[in-house]
Design a protein around this motif. Structure first.
Motif, mmCIF file in Angstrom:
data_model
loop_
_atom_site.group_PDB
_atom_site.id
_atom_site.type_symbol
_atom_site.label_atom_id
_atom_site.label_comp_id
_atom_site.label_asym_id
_atom_site.label_seq_id
_atom_site.Cartn_x
_atom_site.Cartn_y
_atom_site.Cartn_z
ATOM 1 N N TRP A 144 20.287 6.780 -0.742
ATOM 2 C CA TRP A 144 20.315 6.683 0.829
ATOM 3 C C TRP A 144 20.449 5.241 1.108
ATOM 4 O O TRP A 144 19.829 4.429 0.408
ATOM 5 C CB TRP A 144 19.111 7.161 1.217
ATOM 6 N N ASN A 145 21.341 5.141 2.268
ATOM 7 C CA ASN A 145 21.462 3.532 2.808
ATOM 8 C C ASN A 145 20.091 3.150 3.339
ATOM 9 O O ASN A 145 19.530 4.255 4.214
ATOM 10 C CB ASN A 145 22.372 3.630 3.687
ATOM 11 N N ILE A 146 19.654 2.160 3.084
ATOM 12 C CA ILE A 146 18.218 1.612 3.503
ATOM 13 C C ILE A 146 18.038 1.736 4.912
ATOM 14 O O ILE A 146 17.141 2.078 5.538
ATOM 15 C CB ILE A 146 17.830 0.234 3.127
ATOM 16 N N GLN A 147 19.119 1.482 5.820
ATOM 17 C CA GLN A 147 19.122 1.615 7.336
ATOM 18 C C GLN A 147 19.164 3.103 7.893
ATOM 19 O O GLN A 147 19.255 3.414 8.985
ATOM 20 C CB GLN A 147 19.795 0.713 7.950
ATOM 21 N N ASP A 148 19.470 4.262 6.763
ATOM 22 C CA ASP A 148 19.830 5.499 7.465
ATOM 23 C C ASP A 148 18.816 6.472 7.004
ATOM 24 O O ASP A 148 18.925 7.724 6.532
ATOM 25 C CB ASP A 148 21.205 5.950 6.970
ATOM 26 N N LEU A 149 17.537 5.951 6.543
ATOM 27 C CA LEU A 149 16.586 6.859 5.909
ATOM 28 C C LEU A 149 16.249 7.985 6.751
ATOM 29 O O LEU A 149 15.783 7.796 8.199
ATOM 30 C CB LEU A 149 15.446 6.008 5.386
ATOM 31 N N PRO A 150 15.751 9.186 6.209
ATOM 32 C CA PRO A 150 15.323 10.195 7.170
ATOM 33 C C PRO A 150 13.771 10.111 7.485
ATOM 34 O O PRO A 150 13.148 9.084 6.842
ATOM 35 C CB PRO A 150 15.659 11.536 6.168
ATOM 36 N N ARG A 151 13.155 10.742 8.026
ATOM 37 C CA ARG A 151 11.577 10.691 7.951
ATOM 38 C C ARG A 151 10.887 11.415 6.710
ATOM 39 O O ARG A 151 11.206 12.742 6.677
ATOM 40 C CB ARG A 151 11.039 11.814 9.405
ATOM 41 N N LEU A 152 10.480 10.398 6.091
ATOM 42 C CA LEU A 152 10.256 10.986 4.668
ATOM 43 C C LEU A 152 8.722 11.664 4.645
ATOM 44 O O LEU A 152 7.878 11.615 5.635
ATOM 45 C CB LEU A 152 10.070 9.925 3.529
ATOM 46 N N LEU A 153 8.464 12.195 3.643
ATOM 47 C CA LEU A 153 7.141 12.877 3.414
ATOM 48 C C LEU A 153 6.147 11.842 3.035
ATOM 49 O O LEU A 153 6.298 10.680 2.789
ATOM 50 C CB LEU A 153 7.176 13.606 2.203
ATOM 51 N N PHE A 154 4.858 12.133 3.191
ATOM 52 C CA PHE A 154 3.875 11.225 2.809
ATOM 53 C C PHE A 154 3.949 9.736 3.858
ATOM 54 O O PHE A 154 4.334 10.018 4.840
ATOM 55 C CB PHE A 154 3.668 10.967 1.228
ATOM 56 N N ASP A 155 3.715 8.765 3.205
ATOM 57 C CA ASP A 155 3.647 7.498 3.663
ATOM 58 C C ASP A 155 4.817 6.699 3.176
ATOM 59 O O ASP A 155 4.650 5.609 3.450
ATOM 60 C CB ASP A 155 2.549 6.563 4.073
ATOM 61 N N HIS A 156 5.849 7.356 2.839
ATOM 62 C CA HIS A 156 6.991 6.612 2.127
ATOM 63 C C HIS A 156 7.909 6.018 2.945
ATOM 64 O O HIS A 156 8.314 4.907 2.330
ATOM 65 C CB HIS A 156 7.627 7.664 1.321
ATOM 66 N N ASN A 157 8.063 6.032 4.385
ATOM 67 C CA ASN A 157 8.833 5.155 4.847
ATOM 68 C C ASN A 157 7.953 3.692 4.997
ATOM 69 O O ASN A 157 8.829 2.672 4.817
ATOM 70 C CB ASN A 157 8.824 5.605 6.568
ATOM 71 N N HIS A 158 6.877 3.895 5.245
ATOM 72 C CA HIS A 158 6.010 2.690 5.220
ATOM 73 C C HIS A 158 6.107 1.859 3.846
ATOM 74 O O HIS A 158 6.162 0.741 3.938
ATOM 75 C CB HIS A 158 4.506 2.973 5.644
ATOM 76 N N ILE A 159 6.041 2.873 2.844
ATOM 77 C CA ILE A 159 5.999 2.004 1.462
ATOM 78 C C ILE A 159 7.396 1.398 1.304
ATOM 79 O O ILE A 159 7.477 0.238 0.711
ATOM 80 C CB ILE A 159 5.903 3.332 0.200
ATOM 81 N N ILE A 160 8.423 1.955 1.788
ATOM 82 C CA ILE A 160 9.672 1.350 1.767
ATOM 83 C C ILE A 160 9.888 0.160 2.484
ATOM 84 O O ILE A 160 10.256 -1.040 1.978
ATOM 85 C CB ILE A 160 10.906 2.313 2.043
ATOM 86 N N GLU A 161 9.138 0.069 3.555
ATOM 87 C CA GLU A 161 9.197 -1.214 4.604
ATOM 88 C C GLU A 161 8.436 -2.296 3.738
ATOM 89 O O GLU A 161 8.886 -3.399 4.061
ATOM 90 C CB GLU A 161 8.389 -0.750 5.807
ATOM 91 N N VAL A 162 7.399 -1.944 3.068
ATOM 92 C CA VAL A 162 6.606 -2.999 2.550
ATOM 93 C C VAL A 162 7.201 -3.432 1.338
ATOM 94 O O VAL A 162 7.218 -4.599 0.989
ATOM 95 C CB VAL A 162 4.901 -2.716 2.335
ATOM 96 N N ALA A 163 7.962 -2.694 0.621
ATOM 97 C CA ALA A 163 8.760 -3.061 -0.617
ATOM 98 C C ALA A 163 9.910 -3.934 -0.174
ATOM 99 O O ALA A 163 9.981 -5.012 -0.837
ATOM 100 C CB ALA A 163 9.390 -1.635 -1.280
ATOM 101 N N LEU A 164 10.511 -3.533 0.860
ATOM 102 C CA LEU A 164 11.594 -4.544 1.395
ATOM 103 C C LEU A 164 11.195 -5.844 1.956
ATOM 104 O O LEU A 164 11.661 -6.850 1.463
ATOM 105 C CB LEU A 164 12.307 -3.935 2.472
ATOM 106 N N HIS A 165 9.998 -5.959 2.348
ATOM 107 C CA HIS A 165 9.413 -7.241 2.874
ATOM 108 C C HIS A 165 8.888 -7.805 1.818
ATOM 109 O O HIS A 165 9.167 -9.444 1.646
ATOM 110 C CB HIS A 165 8.129 -6.769 3.707
ATOM 111 N N SER A 166 8.584 -7.419 0.643
ATOM 112 C CA SER A 166 7.840 -8.194 -0.636
ATOM 113 C C SER A 166 9.138 -8.475 -1.339
ATOM 114 O O SER A 166 9.393 -9.626 -1.591
ATOM 115 C CB SER A 166 7.567 -7.081 -1.713
ATOM 116 N N LEU A 167 10.227 -8.041 -1.268
ATOM 117 C CA LEU A 167 11.438 -8.604 -1.965
ATOM 118 C C LEU A 167 12.054 -9.616 -1.179
ATOM 119 O O LEU A 167 12.423 -10.611 -1.871
ATOM 120 C CB LEU A 167 12.604 -7.235 -2.083
#
Lengths: 250, 250
Positions: A144-167
């Protein structure tokens, strides 16, 4: 399908018996293609619900080895760059009832922890070498393109945000060669930086800064062998390309 | 002392019942005094063996809140800067038989996990405001110079090394004001940088770099009010002094 024939039942029974299940691993697998930063997601069986690939740690397995195994299972890659970036340890990470309902997993009768703490890893992988693979409890695995993500299960949208912030924060220390074609052009490298930073960069400054960094090696050939306008090809110097191999489960 | 009267027995029974014990927290509490970087250690009851302060996560407590609680219990501080820096997840982190023997804890008959994964946090605290406090299972809590550490229990020497490495890498983004007197002099700030980096720095370059960073605010007074040679006093600008308070356990 009888719900007790659902592949989730034997899967979760196996996990319940053999794995540490207070702790899980979630993997944010970054790829880069068609000038877009992408992330690999799984669609849960019989649903339209997506999540990050993740899993549990076997009783005799190191956490790093478990993360390597999980990413390897989804991508087919056995050489990849993996980085532990954050522990997600809130007492209430997400609405559990809502999430389990959306997954349609028949979990009654299975011993399960009330709460899981998740260790986030991100992986930088070469898009063109990945064969996305769903698992026992998912129907589909795709980018998936990072700016077109659906509403994910669990807190996975948040986890991706934190990963991108770390990177983003460690951009100049990370081996971006894992995300790029080999060799690559400066415009490709610039576009990758822009995707990660979420902002446009000035081409002349970027070019000057990259050449001054001493990290790049220019190859004799250009992208296309014919035109003088074709951009030069580059590689990172050796020091940038260190690979972390998943350890064998110990 | 009858070994079942040892305070470790009720302590570990409590932990076994109420806490998540596959995961622990270890806290590397950094302080700075007499031009030395220091770390707070605990001596186990009836032994000469030292370890980091650490503990477990209550079932309804966030990991951050648990880390805040653990550091607060040892230091008496309720305002401190805490940073999660690494998960120690090897399958065999240390020689368990050797460690438990050295601690002299009577652990027979207590349900205990074979393996614990530890989440490392470091804290930056003001040495002069700390009241070191041992707990139920330790006799003494005191500061050690970072370069004079004994052989610690568990893998705690390794954990301190990784904490110091993390602090070093993020030196310019960390709120070092938590470690310094308020206000401080440039030589004090330089010595702190040198302790963390483990290397001597050129005074003139350091002075120039710090002033150019725009992070410092010079106060009208000097360290001693009388001499013209006395060094000026400084504070960090507001943006550097953000404090992270331990969340209430949720």
């Amino acid at each position: 399908m009888n719900k007790y024939n659902h592949p989730g039942v034997p899967y979760f029974q196996h996990v319940s018996e053999h794995c540490i299940h207070y702790m899980s691993i979630d993997g944010v697998i970054f790829g880069f293609s068609e000038n877009q930063l992408k992330v690999l997601l799984l669609r849960w069986k019989g649903t339209d619900e997506w999540s990050l690939p993740g899993g549990f740690i076997y009783k005799l397995e190191s956490v790093d080895a478990a993360a390597g195994r999980i990413v390897q299972e989804r991508t087919g890659l056995n050489q990849l760059y993996l980085k532990q970036f954050h522990v997600f340890g809130d007492a209430n990470r997400y609405d559990q009832a809502d999430t389990w309902q959306r997954t349609k997993m028949p979990l009654e009768g299975i011993k399960w922890s009330e709460r899981t703490i998740s260790i986030g890893y991100y992986a930088l992988v070469n898009y063109s070498k990945v064969t996305p693979m769903p698992d026992l409890i998912t129907d589909e695995c795709r980018w998936w393109n990072i700016q077109d993500l659906p509403r994910l299960l669990f807190d996975h949208n948040h986890i991706i945000e934190v990963a991108l912030h770390s990177l983003r924060r460690e951009l100049n220390e990370q081996p971006l060669n894992h995300l790029l074609p080999d060799p690559f052009t400066i415009p490709e490298l610039q576009r990758l930086h822009e995707c990660i930073l979420g902002t446009a960069l000035d081409s002349r400054n970027f070019y000057k800064k990259m050449l001054a960094s001493g990290q790049l090696e220019r190859l004799p050939e250009r992208r296309s062998g014919t035109s003088h306008k074709a951009p030069y090809l580059y590689r990172f110097q050796e020091t940038q390309s260190g690979e972390i191999l998943p350890e064998p489960g110990t």
